[in-house]
Design a protein around this motif. Sequence first.
Motif, PDB file in Angstrom:
ATOM      1  N   VAL A   1      -5.038   2.776   7.532  1.00  0.00           N
ATOM      2  CA  VAL A   1      -5.531   3.280   6.246  1.00  0.00           C
ATOM      3  C   VAL A   1      -4.628   4.417   5.752  1.00  0.00           C
ATOM      4  CG1 VAL A   1      -7.492   4.232   4.988  1.00  0.00           C
ATOM      5  CG2 VAL A   1      -7.907   2.704   6.949  1.00  0.00           C
TER       6      VAL A   1
ATOM      7  N   ASP B   1     -13.920  -2.040   7.253  1.00  0.00           N
ATOM      8  CA  ASP B   1     -13.586  -1.799   5.840  1.00  0.00           C
ATOM      9  C   ASP B   1     -14.886  -1.941   5.083  1.00  0.00           C
ATOM     10  OD1 ASP B   1     -12.274  -1.913   3.130  1.00  0.00           O
ATOM     11  OD2 ASP B   1     -10.441  -2.215   4.267  1.00  0.00           O
ATOM     12  N   ARG B   2     -14.824  -1.962   3.762  1.00  0.00           N
ATOM     13  CA  ARG B   2     -16.058  -2.146   2.993  1.00  0.00           C
ATOM     14  C   ARG B   2     -15.868  -3.100   1.833  1.00  0.00           C
ATOM     15  NH1 ARG B   2     -14.355   3.213   1.800  1.00  0.00           N
ATOM     16  NH2 ARG B   2     -14.458   3.394   4.050  1.00  0.00           N
ATOM     17  N   HIS B   3     -14.670  -3.692   1.733  1.00  0.00           N
ATOM     18  CA  HIS B   3     -14.436  -4.662   0.659  1.00  0.00           C
ATOM     19  C   HIS B   3     -14.758  -6.064   1.167  1.00  0.00           C
ATOM     20  CE1 HIS B   3     -12.791  -1.912  -2.223  1.00  0.00           C
ATOM     21  NE2 HIS B   3     -11.988  -1.401  -1.310  1.00  0.00           N
TER      22      HIS B   3
ATOM     23  N   VAL C   1      -0.319   3.429  11.971  1.00  0.00           N
ATOM     24  CA  VAL C   1       0.730   3.085  10.997  1.00  0.00           C
ATOM     25  C   VAL C   1       0.340   3.468   9.574  1.00  0.00           C
ATOM     26  CG1 VAL C   1       1.868   1.282  12.338  1.00  0.00           C
ATOM     27  CG2 VAL C   1      -0.072   0.679  10.877  1.00  0.00           C
TER      28      VAL C   1
ATOM     29  N   ARG D   1     -11.832  -8.587   1.551  1.00  0.00           N
ATOM     30  CA  ARG D   1     -10.897  -8.310   2.650  1.00  0.00           C
ATOM     31  C   ARG D   1     -11.551  -8.603   4.005  1.00  0.00           C
ATOM     32  NH1 ARG D   1      -7.043  -3.353   0.487  1.00  0.00           N
ATOM     33  NH2 ARG D   1      -6.484  -4.443  -1.424  1.00  0.00           N
TER      34      ARG D   1
ATOM     35  N   PRO E   1      -3.780  -5.223   3.569  1.00  0.00           N
ATOM     36  CA  PRO E   1      -2.744  -6.115   4.094  1.00  0.00           C
ATOM     37  C   PRO E   1      -2.246  -5.697   5.487  1.00  0.00           C
ATOM     38  CG  PRO E   1      -2.349  -5.628   1.789  1.00  0.00           C
ATOM     39  CD  PRO E   1      -3.528  -4.806   2.177  1.00  0.00           C
ATOM     40  N   VAL E   2      -2.056  -4.395   5.700  1.00  0.00           N
ATOM     41  CA  VAL E   2      -1.524  -3.949   6.999  1.00  0.00           C
ATOM     42  C   VAL E   2      -2.560  -4.156   8.114  1.00  0.00           C
ATOM     43  CG1 VAL E   2      -0.705  -1.935   8.289  1.00  0.00           C
ATOM     44  CG2 VAL E   2       0.124  -2.349   5.969  1.00  0.00           C
TER      45      VAL E   2
ATOM     46  N   GLY F   1       3.991   6.675  12.966  1.00  0.00           N
ATOM     47  CA  GLY F   1       5.253   6.576  12.227  1.00  0.00           C
ATOM     48  C   GLY F   1       5.488   5.237  11.546  1.00  0.00           C
TER      49      GLY F   1
ATOM     50  N   ARG G   1      -8.078  -1.407  -5.637  1.00  0.00           N
ATOM     51  CA  ARG G   1      -8.612  -2.337  -4.639  1.00  0.00           C
ATOM     52  C   ARG G   1      -9.660  -3.229  -5.287  1.00  0.00           C
ATOM     53  NH1 ARG G   1      -5.787   2.272  -3.155  1.00  0.00           N
ATOM     54  NH2 ARG G   1      -4.908   2.015  -1.083  1.00  0.00           N
TER      55      ARG G   1
ATOM     56  N   HIS H   1       1.298   5.318  -2.721  1.00  0.00           N
ATOM     57  CA  HIS H   1       1.454   6.773  -2.552  1.00  0.00           C
ATOM     58  C   HIS H   1       2.338   7.316  -3.671  1.00  0.00           C
ATOM     59  CE1 HIS H   1      -0.343   6.275   1.359  1.00  0.00           C
ATOM     60  NE2 HIS H   1       0.632   5.490   1.760  1.00  0.00           N
TER      61      HIS H   1
ATOM     62  N   ALA I   1       7.272   1.649  10.941  1.00  0.00           N
ATOM     63  CA  ALA I   1       7.544   0.592  11.915  1.00  0.00           C
ATOM     64  C   ALA I   1       9.039   0.273  11.985  1.00  0.00           C
ATOM     65  CB  ALA I   1       6.790  -0.671  11.517  1.00  0.00           C
TER      66      ALA I   1
ATOM     67  N   VAL J   1      -0.093   5.643   6.492  1.00  0.00           N
ATOM     68  CA  VAL J   1       0.824   6.752   6.197  1.00  0.00           C
ATOM     69  C   VAL J   1       0.058   8.023   5.845  1.00  0.00           C
ATOM     70  CG1 VAL J   1       2.535   7.601   4.534  1.00  0.00           C
ATOM     71  CG2 VAL J   1       2.748   5.306   5.477  1.00  0.00           C
TER      72      VAL J   1
ATOM     73  N   GLY K   1       0.823  -1.209   0.000  1.00  0.00           N
ATOM     74  CA  GLY K   1       0.000   0.000   0.000  1.00  0.00           C
ATOM     75  C   GLY K   1       0.858   1.260   0.000  1.00  0.00           C
ATOM     76  N   SER K   2       2.055   1.163   0.573  1.00  0.00           N
ATOM     77  CA  SER K   2       2.952   2.337   0.584  1.00  0.00           C
ATOM     78  C   SER K   2       3.476   2.653  -0.813  1.00  0.00           C
ATOM     79  CB  SER K   2       4.127   2.113   1.529  1.00  0.00           C
ATOM     80  OG  SER K   2       3.671   2.014   2.850  1.00  0.00           O
TER      81      SER K   2
ATOM     82  N   HIS L   1     -11.230   7.076   2.680  1.00  0.00           N
ATOM     83  CA  HIS L   1     -12.349   7.643   1.938  1.00  0.00           C
ATOM     84  C   HIS L   1     -13.657   7.039   2.435  1.00  0.00           C
ATOM     85  CE1 HIS L   1     -10.533   4.330  -0.363  1.00  0.00           C
ATOM     86  NE2 HIS L   1     -11.769   3.987  -0.643  1.00  0.00           N
TER      87      HIS L   1
HETATM   88  P1  NAD Z   1      -4.381  -0.536   1.350  1.00  0.00           P
HETATM   89  O1  NAD Z   1      -4.131   0.919   1.146  1.00  0.00           O
HETATM   90  O2  NAD Z   1      -4.965  -1.302   0.236  1.00  0.00           O
HETATM   91  O3  NAD Z   1      -5.309  -0.752   2.625  1.00  0.00           O
HETATM   92  C1  NAD Z   1      -6.132   0.244   3.103  1.00  0.00           C
HETATM   93  C2  NAD Z   1      -7.538  -0.308   3.359  1.00  0.00           C
HETATM   94  O4  NAD Z   1      -8.262   0.720   4.028  1.00  0.00           O
HETATM   95  C3  NAD Z   1      -8.327  -0.657   2.094  1.00  0.00           C
HETATM   96  O5  NAD Z   1      -8.821  -1.973   2.191  1.00  0.00           O
HETATM   97  C4  NAD Z   1      -9.444   0.383   2.082  1.00  0.00           C
HETATM   98  O6  NAD Z   1     -10.677  -0.112   1.571  1.00  0.00           O
HETATM   99  C5  NAD Z   1      -9.586   0.704   3.556  1.00  0.00           C
HETATM  100  N1  NAD Z   1     -10.228   1.986   3.830  1.00  0.00           N
HETATM  101  C6  NAD Z   1     -10.246   3.125   3.094  1.00  0.00           C
HETATM  102  N2  NAD Z   1     -10.967   4.072   3.716  1.00  0.00           N
HETATM  103  C7  NAD Z   1     -11.411   3.525   4.876  1.00  0.00           C
HETATM  104  C8  NAD Z   1     -12.199   4.006   5.946  1.00  0.00           C
HETATM  105  N3  NAD Z   1     -12.683   5.255   5.945  1.00  0.00           N
HETATM  106  N4  NAD Z   1     -12.472   3.166   6.974  1.00  0.00           N
HETATM  107  C9  NAD Z   1     -11.991   1.907   6.994  1.00  0.00           C
HETATM  108  N5  NAD Z   1     -11.228   1.380   5.992  1.00  0.00           N
HETATM  109  C10 NAD Z   1     -10.946   2.197   4.956  1.00  0.00           C
HETATM  110  O7  NAD Z   1      -2.976  -1.205   1.659  1.00  0.00           O
HETATM  111  P2  NAD Z   1      -2.070  -1.528   2.950  1.00  0.00           P
HETATM  112  O8  NAD Z   1      -0.872  -2.181   2.375  1.00  0.00           O
HETATM  113  O9  NAD Z   1      -2.858  -2.277   3.944  1.00  0.00           O
HETATM  114  O10 NAD Z   1      -1.593  -0.129   3.524  1.00  0.00           O
HETATM  115  C11 NAD Z   1      -2.347   0.603   4.459  1.00  0.00           C
HETATM  116  C12 NAD Z   1      -1.579   1.824   4.941  1.00  0.00           C
HETATM  117  O11 NAD Z   1      -0.459   1.408   5.731  1.00  0.00           O
HETATM  118  C13 NAD Z   1      -0.994   2.692   3.819  1.00  0.00           C
HETATM  119  O12 NAD Z   1      -1.109   4.045   4.169  1.00  0.00           O
HETATM  120  C14 NAD Z   1       0.453   2.293   3.818  1.00  0.00           C
HETATM  121  O13 NAD Z   1       1.292   3.285   3.289  1.00  0.00           O
HETATM  122  C15 NAD Z   1       0.691   2.108   5.294  1.00  0.00           C
HETATM  123  N6  NAD Z   1       1.908   1.392   5.688  1.00  0.00           N
HETATM  124  C16 NAD Z   1       2.617   1.901   6.750  1.00  0.00           C
HETATM  125  C17 NAD Z   1       3.762   1.278   7.193  1.00  0.00           C
HETATM  126  C18 NAD Z   1       4.517   1.813   8.372  1.00  0.00           C
HETATM  127  O14 NAD Z   1       5.658   1.425   8.603  1.00  0.00           O
HETATM  128  N7  NAD Z   1       3.944   2.689   9.172  1.00  0.00           N
HETATM  129  C19 NAD Z   1       4.214   0.123   6.535  1.00  0.00           C
HETATM  130  C20 NAD Z   1       3.457  -0.383   5.478  1.00  0.00           C
HETATM  131  C21 NAD Z   1       2.317   0.256   5.052  1.00  0.00           C
END
Ligand code: NAD
Length: 379
Positions: free
Chosen positions: A253, A209-211, A286, A214, A188-189, A323, A368, A43, A325, A288, A39-40, A258
């Motif tokens: 998220v 979530d809404r998918h 976590v 997932r 995934p996170v 921040g 997604r 961006h 991880a 971003v 997911g990162s 959104h």
């Molecule tokens: P992703 O972006 O696909 O997952 C986000 C999920 O959030 C999606 O399933 C989406 O439907 C859901 N979502 C969107 N709006 C929502 C809402 N209002 N309420 C609830 N759910 C909602 O992918 P990901 O890989 O899981 O990444 C998630 C976030 O974690 C990203 O911002 C990513 O950059 C971040 N991340 C951070 C670190 C860290 O070290 N802090 C490491 C990896 C990823």
Amino acid sequence: MKAVVYEGPRQVSVKDVPDARIERPTDVLVRITSANICGSDLHMYEGRTDFEPGRWFGHENLGQVVEIGTGVDKVQVGDWVVVPFNISCGHCKNCERQLTNYCLTAQPEPKMAGAAYGFADMGPYGGGQAELLRVPWGDFNCLRLGEDAEQRQTDYVMLADIFPTGYHATEMAGVQPGDQTVIYGAGPVGLMAALSATIRGASKVMIVDRHPDRLRLAESIGAIAIDDSKVDPVQAVLDETMGLGADNGCECVGCQAHEPDGHEQPNLTMNRLVASVRFTGKIGNVGVFVPQGPGAGDELAKQGKLAFDYGMFWFKGQHIGTGQAPVKKYNRQLRDLIAAGKAEPSFIVSHELPLDRAPEAYEHFDKRDEGWTKAVLHP
Ligand code: NAD
Ligand code: ZN
């Protein structure tokens, strides 16, 4: 070597870039066999950052060591290793305190801290969605794996980032045995945070979530799925916790939050967490929030600012951790849980693809699309 190269917003191609090679005596060179799309990466893919066209992606990497520098003495050629996404020296003020996510040596910008492979603003390092990866300070930055590494790559590769990241969310949220924990985001996170909360002994894990695909995965590990396109998620959490709110919450998220109708609202999940978590509860964030970038959400988001309900956060006496991880702090223990068969993070993997098919994987994961939860590329 072939790599997944950023061309511009929502455009990637697989093409030749200069071979990664040993540049310093402490480097290790890894032939990458598994590299996840994260997911990162989105961006950068969506053009929310200033990631330069021509650079290549990949910070969730696993493979086999093919060459070592003259100053490397623990890692050996032939070792299977997973590589934490944080590049860290191991001996600066932050690394010595286990804050490898804020290494002061690996980041060349004096006013910044923290570095990563194939990442905007995190140093000039090449990514691992490629045939070869140069790992600086290789003795410190390679986690060696056991004999089952090659067969169980889709489990172990999650140690590069998202399993420790999900665990870090639960650590910052202070999840303890018996706690009731809410997680926003079942990407995934968020799914790794749910797995981690379960490992830490939470009595109830609720995930929003809404998918449907997932949410089904979340249910497969015993979490309570809350579909915010059908119910008010805050009310659903209050109903599950006798009106008190969850003991703690995880924000997984980030700035892409959104509404179910697609309207982007970066402050939505933070406001809902403040409302869903009990008085004095902790939140681990976590997801971003990209500091700034041309493609970032609304005007405030473009300036890197997020307005959330700080008044209620203060009134409830809540705490927050934020921040990137520090992967190294957790990855050894999590590796041993995988090795012992007590954690199987690969349950989220939906696609295993050759490197050439990265462009379609980016496109589907970015939208997604149903069934695209986590893609592992095999260069
Ligand atoms: P992703 O972006 O696909 O997952 C986000 C999920 O959030 C999606 O399933 C989406 O439907 C859901 N979502 C969107 N709006 C929502 C809402 N209002 N309420 C609830 N759910 C909602 O992918 P990901 O890989 O899981 O990444 C998630 C976030 O974690 C990203 O911002 C990513 O950059 C971040 N991340 C951070 C670190 C860290 O070290 N802090 C490491 C990896 C990823
Ligand atoms: Zn990642």
